[in-house]
Design an enzyme around this catalytic site. Structure first.
Site, PDB file in Angstrom:
ATOM      1  CG  HIS A  46       3.369  -3.131 -15.071  1.00  0.00           C
ATOM      2  ND1 HIS A  46       2.862  -4.333 -14.612  1.00  0.00           N
ATOM      3  CD2 HIS A  46       4.538  -3.425 -15.692  1.00  0.00           C
ATOM      4  CE1 HIS A  46       3.691  -5.306 -14.957  1.00  0.00           C
ATOM      5  NE2 HIS A  46       4.700  -4.792 -15.612  1.00  0.00           N
TER       6      HIS A  46
ATOM      7  N   GLY B  79       0.782  -1.242   0.000  1.00  0.00           N
ATOM      8  CA  GLY B  79       0.000   0.000   0.000  1.00  0.00           C
ATOM      9  C   GLY B  79       0.807   1.283   0.000  1.00  0.00           C
ATOM     10  CB  SER B  80       4.368   2.173  -0.580  1.00  0.00           C
ATOM     11  OG  SER B  80       4.646   1.666  -1.850  1.00  0.00           O
ATOM     12  CG  ASN B  81       2.497   3.048  -5.733  1.00  0.00           C
ATOM     13  OD1 ASN B  81       2.927   3.997  -6.368  1.00  0.00           O
ATOM     14  ND2 ASN B  81       3.150   1.886  -5.638  1.00  0.00           N
TER      15      ASN B  81
ATOM     16  CG  ASN C 212      -2.374  -1.310 -12.899  1.00  0.00           C
ATOM     17  OD1 ASN C 212      -2.337  -1.345 -11.667  1.00  0.00           O
ATOM     18  ND2 ASN C 212      -1.664  -2.141 -13.650  1.00  0.00           N
TER      19      ASN C 212
ATOM     20  CB  ILE D  15     -11.019  -4.373 -13.031  1.00  0.00           C
ATOM     21  CG1 ILE D  15      -9.947  -3.850 -12.071  1.00  0.00           C
ATOM     22  CG2 ILE D  15     -12.258  -3.478 -12.988  1.00  0.00           C
ATOM     23  CD1 ILE D  15     -10.366  -3.729 -10.619  1.00  0.00           C
TER      24      ILE D  15
ATOM     25  NE  ARG E 172      -9.158 -11.944  -7.199  1.00  0.00           N
ATOM     26  CZ  ARG E 172      -9.088 -13.266  -7.187  1.00  0.00           C
ATOM     27  NH1 ARG E 172      -8.046 -13.877  -6.654  1.00  0.00           N
ATOM     28  NH2 ARG E 172     -10.047 -13.994  -7.723  1.00  0.00           N
TER      29      ARG E 172
END
Ligand code: GRF
Length: 196
Positions: free
Chosen positions: A105, A12-14, A103, A89, A87
């Site tokens: 990457h 969860g750093s982003n 997103n 979407i 997951r």
């Protein structure tokens, strides 16, 4: 005000970076944080920031997209930010939020993207390939893994023989700069779009 939902499965750093960057923004606010893993680091990070995290089980993401669409609607969400969300979407959500789901990457897509290319797998492949540079890419989410239109990228140089851990650390730093920039750009495009 553009309201964003953040979906995350990992550390969860982003997600944290987005929440703290936009905390006092006059144009953008985080309206929902959701995860598929109750034990994910993102839950603890958000707790520290005073934000609740909605835990949604894996089968719901796959089989009941209507309930997720309802949740997004309830929270008046304009845009979805995937931040290490592992997951798929559901296509009905991708359709409803066309060009409103993004997103990040950890490579220069289309290189080192696609099935199985996540986390350290990416940086190991980059290290083994001996390429001179890597980076991070933000793209719109389509129904093809890592295949949606590219929005923005940050490049980092690799020294010969650099190990995956060191590459990962550099890419992480680049992500902290890239994602807020891309989130702000897409939110501003959505805001302009809804004025016309
Ligand atoms: C990031 O490297 C991102 O590029 C990828 O997943 C990772 C998430 O890290 N999609 P974190 O959970 O934000 O720390």
């Amino acid at each position: 005000m553009i309201r964003i939902a953040i979906f995350a499965s990992g550390s969860g750093s982003n997600a944290e970076n987005a929440v703290t960057t936009f905390r006092n923004s006059p144009t953008l606010e985080v309206g929902l944080v959701a995860t598929n893993r109750a034990e994910a680091g993102v839950v603890e990070r958000m707790k520290r920031l005073g934000l609740p995290v909605k835990v949604i089980a894996n089968n719901v993401w796959e089989e009941d997209p209507q309930s997720i669409l309802a949740l997004l609607e309830e929270n008046r969400i304009d845009m979805i930010v995937l931040a290490g969300f592992l997951r798929r979407i559901h296509p009905s959500i991708v359709d409803r939020y066309e060009r409103r789901i993004i997103n990040i990457h950890p490579s220069l897509l289309p290189a080192f993207g696609g099935k199985g290319m996540w986390g350290m797998n990416v940086h190991r492949a980059v290290s083994e390939a001996g390429v001179a540079e890597t980076g991070a890419t933000v793209h719109y989410v389509s129904n093809v893994i890592d295949g949606g239109e590219i929005i923005d990228r940050e490049t980092v140089a690799i020294t010969p023989g650099e190990d995956p851990e060191s590459i990962a650390a550099k890419v992480h730093e680049a992500e902290m700069i890239l994602y807020p920039r891309a989130i702000a750009a897409v939110a501003s495009a959505i805001a302009k779009d809804s004025l016309t």
